[in-house]
Design a protein around this motif. Structure first.
Motif, PDB file in Angstrom:
ATOM      1  N   LEU A 385     -10.326  10.356   0.263  1.00 60.60           N
ATOM      2  CA  LEU A 385     -10.346   9.242   0.954  1.00 60.60           C
ATOM      3  C   LEU A 385     -10.912   7.858   0.863  1.00 60.60           C
ATOM      4  N   PRO A 386     -12.344   8.066   0.044  1.00 59.16           N
ATOM      5  CA  PRO A 386     -12.958   7.028  -0.543  1.00 59.16           C
ATOM      6  C   PRO A 386     -11.985   6.127  -1.490  1.00 59.16           C
ATOM      7  N   THR A 387     -11.537   6.851  -2.451  1.00 60.68           N
ATOM      8  CA  THR A 387     -10.768   6.653  -3.379  1.00 60.68           C
ATOM      9  C   THR A 387      -9.681   5.747  -2.911  1.00 60.68           C
ATOM     10  N   VAL A 388      -8.769   6.362  -2.161  1.00 57.38           N
ATOM     11  CA  VAL A 388      -7.515   5.583  -1.368  1.00 57.38           C
ATOM     12  C   VAL A 388      -7.897   4.429  -0.802  1.00 57.38           C
ATOM     13  N   ALA A 389      -9.340   4.234  -0.091  1.00 56.93           N
ATOM     14  CA  ALA A 389      -9.819   3.112   0.378  1.00 56.93           C
ATOM     15  C   ALA A 389     -10.014   1.890  -0.576  1.00 56.93           C
ATOM     16  N   PHE A 390     -10.447   2.393  -1.841  1.00 58.53           N
ATOM     17  CA  PHE A 390     -10.721   1.264  -2.885  1.00 58.53           C
ATOM     18  C   PHE A 390      -9.357   0.913  -3.622  1.00 58.53           C
ATOM     19  N   LEU A 391      -8.374   1.994  -3.416  1.00 60.80           N
ATOM     20  CA  LEU A 391      -7.133   1.488  -3.942  1.00 60.80           C
ATOM     21  C   LEU A 391      -6.168   0.519  -3.243  1.00 60.80           C
ATOM     22  N   LEU A 392      -6.552   0.775  -1.918  1.00 61.71           N
ATOM     23  CA  LEU A 392      -5.990  -0.112  -0.861  1.00 61.71           C
ATOM     24  C   LEU A 392      -6.427  -1.631  -1.179  1.00 61.71           C
ATOM     25  N   ILE A 393      -7.731  -1.767  -1.214  1.00 55.37           N
ATOM     26  CA  ILE A 393      -8.491  -3.147  -1.813  1.00 55.37           C
ATOM     27  C   ILE A 393      -7.910  -3.576  -3.025  1.00 55.37           C
ATOM     28  N   LEU A 394      -7.713  -2.700  -3.996  1.00 53.60           N
ATOM     29  CA  LEU A 394      -7.251  -3.045  -5.346  1.00 53.60           C
ATOM     30  C   LEU A 394      -5.817  -3.475  -5.039  1.00 53.60           C
ATOM     31  N   GLY A 395      -5.148  -2.933  -4.335  1.00 54.84           N
ATOM     32  CA  GLY A 395      -3.574  -3.178  -4.085  1.00 54.84           C
ATOM     33  C   GLY A 395      -3.442  -4.583  -3.190  1.00 54.84           C
TER      34      GLY A 395
END
Length: 416
Positions: A385-395
């Motif tokens: 879940l934290p990785t997905v959050a940073f991936l969404l910021i990245l995107g």
């Protein structure tokens, strides 16, 4: 004795079948890593230990045998029936590559700045009188600052490396090299071996995608390097404590810790019955702001309430602990079968925009492999879940940068 022989055979077969699968299809490197971790934590001890040491762990070995049986069958089915796929990490248009680089830099610099500021204000665990206790105190106080280092920095760094690979057909360039060095240094200063090992594995995974094949020679070299890092950091961590035997610490950490953690879950099930998913909800709830007890916290308090690290750290429960305590033998059988299957659709991540797709394709398989050690709930709550959050910021940053470049390319104002 027959159950130990069967368990040892299945442990070795699981490693062998996943290695063959990863050699055929790079996207299963994470599964191979998972099988090797499983062998280290659950497979080695029954082979090398004296029978009298295993009497109290026979129930755990039986549970592990159930898990391995379904995992091996599932892996062999994938090996003999699955399609071999090649994930393309090749060139991209310049505007996409530049936008990936900018997005990666934004996420990395944000994460590195936040974590560096926390280090500057709270001190470096290695410099404390007792580095081992200091690292646990550091993590317990770090809260969400820890996530920037363990999840945000890898997302940013791998995105930058992937953009350099797409631009120059090599991972290491002056830009990515500087990022990698700073990433490894900051990770080392935090004091936990696992995060440094994970950073190396991310880079290795990206390298295998770039070459489109897994090299056992290079993996063996990296495995030796990771082992050296594990031993070196252990020596540094306990150098001021003459009462600690490093050999015994390493043997306990690798050979017995997860076996005993699973044994505690067996004891809990005998006292309280099955938990029916409660451990997963405990871990998810503990990740929210405010106080909350994770399953690992509960398990440590149950096993050793007088431990010096109660309240500072948790006992790593393992996938076996959670599968058995929640759903019994049937749960262990199902989770064993599903473990290899969850790596099959990994390649579909490449269908996302390049920044998210290529970065997640490197990071997610390695995170999933940690389910062996930390369990199902913690894998979701503190990793995925934290990785997905940073991936969404990245995107989001990628889309913004790409939009600016497209507008800059198509709109050319002229002088009246």
């Amino acid at each position: 004795m027959s159950i130990i022989i069967l368990h040892s055979f299945l442990s070795i077969l699981f490693c062998a079948s996943t290695t063959i699968l990863a050699r055929c299809d790079v996207r299963f490197f994470g599964l191979m890593f998972l099988s090797l971790v499983y062998f280290a934590f659950f497979g080695v001890t029954p082979i090398i230990s004296e029978p009298y040491m295993l009497r109290s762990l026979m129930k755990v070995i039986q549970i592990s045998t159930i898990f391995l049986t379904s995992a091996v069958i599932s892996t062999l089915i994938i090996l003999f029936t699955g399609r071999r796929l090649i994930v393309d990490f090749g060139p991209l248009p310049a505007k996409n590559v530049n936008s990936m680089r900018d997005a990666g830099l934004a996420v990395y610099m944000l994460s590195a700045a936040v974590f560096s500021a926390y280090l500057a204000t709270h001190g470096i665990p290695w410099l404390a009188e007792n580095p081992n206790l200091a690292r646990h105190e550091f993590v317990s106080n770090a809260g969400y600052f820890q996530i920037f280092m363990t999840r945000g920095m890898p997302v940013g760094a791998i995105c930058i490396c992937a953009s350099e690979l797409a631009r120059k057909n090599r991972i290491i360039t002056p830009l990515s090299g500087a990022i990698i060095i700073s990433w490894l240094v900051l990770t080392f200063l935090q004091g936990f071996r696992i995060h440094l090992m994970m950073a190396i594995l991310y880079l290795l995974m990206l390298y295998f995608y770039s070459t489109r094949k897994m090299s056992l020679t290079r993996f063996a070299f990296i495995a030796a390097l990771i082992s050296a890092i594990f031993i070196t950091i252990s020596l540094i961590r306990f150098e001021n404590d003459s009462s600690v035997n490093i050999t015994e610490i390493i043997q306990h950490r690798i050979g017995f810790e997860l076996l005993w953690a699973t044994n505690y879950s067996v004891q809990l099930s005998e006292i309280q019955g099955l938990w029916w998913g409660k451990t997963i909800f405990m871990d998810l709830y503990s990740a929210l702001p405010g106080p909350g007890e994770s399953f690992g916290d509960y398990l440590l308090n149950f096993a050793n309430p007088r431990s010096d690290i109660v309240g500072l750290a948790a006992l790593t429960p393992s996938v076996l602990s959670e599968a058995y305590l929640n759903f019994g033998n049937l749960g262990v059988l199902i989770f064993g079968a599903m473990t290899p299957i969850m790596f099959v659709p990994i390649h579909k991540l490449i269908g996302f925009q390049p920044a998210i797709g290529r970065t997640s394709l490197v990071i997610v398989p390695i995170l999933l492999a940690q389910v062996v050690e930390v369990g199902i709930g913690q894998t979701l709550a503190s990793r995925i879940l934290p990785t997905v959050a940073f991936l969404l910021i990245l995107g989001a940053v990628y889309r913004m940068q790409l939009g600016l470049r497209l507008r800059g390319r198509t709109y050319r104002p002229t002088m009246a």
